[in-house]
Design a protein around this motif. Structure first.
Motif, mmCIF file in Angstrom:
data_model
loop_
_atom_site.group_PDB
_atom_site.id
_atom_site.type_symbol
_atom_site.label_atom_id
_atom_site.label_comp_id
_atom_site.label_asym_id
_atom_site.label_seq_id
_atom_site.Cartn_x
_atom_site.Cartn_y
_atom_site.Cartn_z
ATOM 1 N N PHE A 1 42.767 16.638 99.192
ATOM 2 C CA PHE A 1 43.654 16.181 100.263
ATOM 3 C C PHE A 1 44.716 15.252 99.696
ATOM 4 C CE2 PHE A 1 44.796 13.133 103.616
ATOM 5 C CZ PHE A 1 45.311 14.008 104.571
ATOM 6 N N SER A 2 44.307 14.356 98.810
ATOM 7 C CA SER A 2 45.241 13.414 98.187
ATOM 8 C C SER A 2 46.281 14.139 97.341
ATOM 9 C CB SER A 2 44.471 12.401 97.342
ATOM 10 O OG SER A 2 43.574 11.671 98.148
ATOM 11 N N LYS A 3 45.871 15.198 96.653
ATOM 12 C CA LYS A 3 46.834 15.999 95.880
ATOM 13 C C LYS A 3 47.821 16.687 96.817
ATOM 14 C CE LYS A 3 45.689 18.772 92.551
ATOM 15 N NZ LYS A 3 44.972 19.730 91.682
ATOM 16 N N LYS A 4 47.309 17.267 97.898
ATOM 17 C CA LYS A 4 48.166 17.955 98.862
ATOM 18 C C LYS A 4 49.204 17.005 99.453
ATOM 19 C CE LYS A 4 47.486 19.315 103.280
ATOM 20 N NZ LYS A 4 46.658 19.601 104.406
ATOM 21 N N GLU A 5 48.806 15.749 99.647
ATOM 22 C CA GLU A 5 49.708 14.740 100.219
ATOM 23 C C GLU A 5 50.630 14.123 99.172
ATOM 24 O OE1 GLU A 5 50.025 13.811 103.537
ATOM 25 O OE2 GLU A 5 48.807 15.599 103.869
ATOM 26 N N GLY A 6 50.464 14.504 97.899
ATOM 27 C CA GLY A 6 51.323 13.974 96.840
ATOM 28 C C GLY A 6 50.921 12.607 96.327
ATOM 29 N N VAL A 7 49.738 12.123 96.691
ATOM 30 C CA VAL A 7 49.269 10.804 96.257
ATOM 31 C C VAL A 7 48.614 10.904 94.885
ATOM 32 C CG1 VAL A 7 47.668 8.925 96.806
ATOM 33 C CG2 VAL A 7 48.994 10.010 98.633
ATOM 34 N N VAL A 8 47.836 11.943 94.664
ATOM 35 C CA VAL A 8 47.116 12.156 93.410
ATOM 36 C C VAL A 8 47.737 13.324 92.663
ATOM 37 C CG1 VAL A 8 44.893 12.969 92.496
ATOM 38 C CG2 VAL A 8 44.934 11.159 94.191
ATOM 39 N N LEU A 9 47.930 13.160 91.362
ATOM 40 C CA LEU A 9 48.440 14.256 90.535
ATOM 41 C C LEU A 9 47.310 15.137 90.001
ATOM 42 C CD1 LEU A 9 51.159 12.395 88.417
ATOM 43 C CD2 LEU A 9 51.484 13.803 90.473
ATOM 44 N N SER A 10 46.225 14.490 89.570
ATOM 45 C CA SER A 10 45.081 15.230 89.038
ATOM 46 C C SER A 10 43.841 14.351 89.102
ATOM 47 C CB SER A 10 45.334 15.666 87.591
ATOM 48 O OG SER A 10 45.352 14.543 86.726
ATOM 49 N N TYR A 11 42.697 14.981 88.916
ATOM 50 C CA TYR A 11 41.442 14.233 88.868
ATOM 51 C C TYR A 11 40.467 14.980 87.978
ATOM 52 C CZ TYR A 11 39.910 17.637 92.360
ATOM 53 O OH TYR A 11 39.598 18.801 93.023
ATOM 54 N N ILE B 1 32.516 9.391 83.913
ATOM 55 C CA ILE B 1 33.758 8.674 84.182
ATOM 56 C C ILE B 1 34.547 9.536 85.163
ATOM 57 C CG2 ILE B 1 35.941 7.828 83.246
ATOM 58 C CD1 ILE B 1 34.401 7.169 80.675
ATOM 59 N N LEU B 2 34.909 8.941 86.290
ATOM 60 C CA LEU B 2 35.745 9.621 87.274
ATOM 61 C C LEU B 2 37.180 9.188 87.010
ATOM 62 C CD1 LEU B 2 33.544 8.988 90.451
ATOM 63 C CD2 LEU B 2 33.365 10.819 88.748
ATOM 64 N N LEU B 3 38.032 10.137 86.681
ATOM 65 C CA LEU B 3 39.411 9.842 86.286
ATOM 66 C C LEU B 3 40.369 10.423 87.315
ATOM 67 C CD1 LEU B 3 41.145 8.641 83.967
ATOM 68 C CD2 LEU B 3 41.186 10.945 82.980
ATOM 69 N N ILE B 4 41.186 9.563 87.904
ATOM 70 C CA ILE B 4 42.173 9.993 88.901
ATOM 71 C C ILE B 4 43.554 9.585 88.393
ATOM 72 C CG2 ILE B 4 42.942 9.813 91.296
ATOM 73 C CD1 ILE B 4 40.059 8.955 92.002
ATOM 74 N N GLU B 5 44.480 10.522 88.428
ATOM 75 C CA GLU B 5 45.857 10.276 87.970
ATOM 76 C C GLU B 5 46.793 10.191 89.174
ATOM 77 O OE1 GLU B 5 49.276 12.258 85.065
ATOM 78 O OE2 GLU B 5 47.566 13.465 85.712
ATOM 79 N N TYR B 6 47.521 9.073 89.263
ATOM 80 C CA TYR B 6 48.512 8.846 90.308
ATOM 81 C C TYR B 6 49.905 8.906 89.681
ATOM 82 C CZ TYR B 6 44.490 6.973 92.823
ATOM 83 O OH TYR B 6 43.263 6.821 93.410
#
Length: 150
Positions: A67-77, A93-98
């Motif tokens: 959902f965050s990717k669809k909204e443009g908040v997250v680039l990758s995870y 390790i949970l890695l989230i790219e903004y």
């Protein structure tokens, strides 16, 4: 509090970076430019709970990230396994790219949108946090920013 846990990229860091990038007009151009922001959460999965925690990640956590990717908040995870973890080291390790640091108002607005999408409120989110305590221990979160060399 919930907004902070969903978006670890803090306003204080954004302010510090903004103030730190203000350079004199005659300064030499930098050999890098700021890139995307990564949030890495270290997680120790409790004994016998690995599959249960992976079910959570493949379900609710992934739904939030998509959902965050669809909204443009997250680039990758990514979910990264720590091979041969030593005592005190995480299992995952949970890695989230903004794309960048988000202003507080933007984070709060997105949090409300996410609550509506997930049909949650502050109370139900806290119940979920307590339930996950049986599965894992969060060892810490680190914020990183890519520096793109020119």
């Amino acid at each position: 509090m919930k907004t902070i846990t969903r978006f670890a990229a803090g306003a204080a860091m954004a302010l510090a970076l903004t103030l730190g990038t203000a350079a004199p007009a005659m300064a030499q151009e930098s050999s890098y430019k700021p890139g995307s922001v990564f949030v890495a959460s270290s997680v120790k999965v409790m004994p016998g709970q690995f599959e249960n925690y992976m079910d959570y990640l493949a379900g609710r956590w992934k739904t939030i990230q998509e959902f965050s990717k669809k909204e443009g908040v997250v680039l990758s995870y990514r979910v990264l396994a720590v091979n041969n973890a030593r005592e005190g080291e995480p299992t995952l390790i949970l890695l989230i790219e903004y794309k960048d640091y988000a202003p507080i108002a933007q984070r709060e607005a997105f949090s409300k949108k996410l609550d509506a999408y997930m049909k949650e409120n502050d109370r139900s989110v806290q119940v979920g946090v307590q339930e996950r305590q049986k599965l894992r221990e969060t060892l810490g979160t680190m914020e990183l920013q890519e520096l793109i060399l020119k």
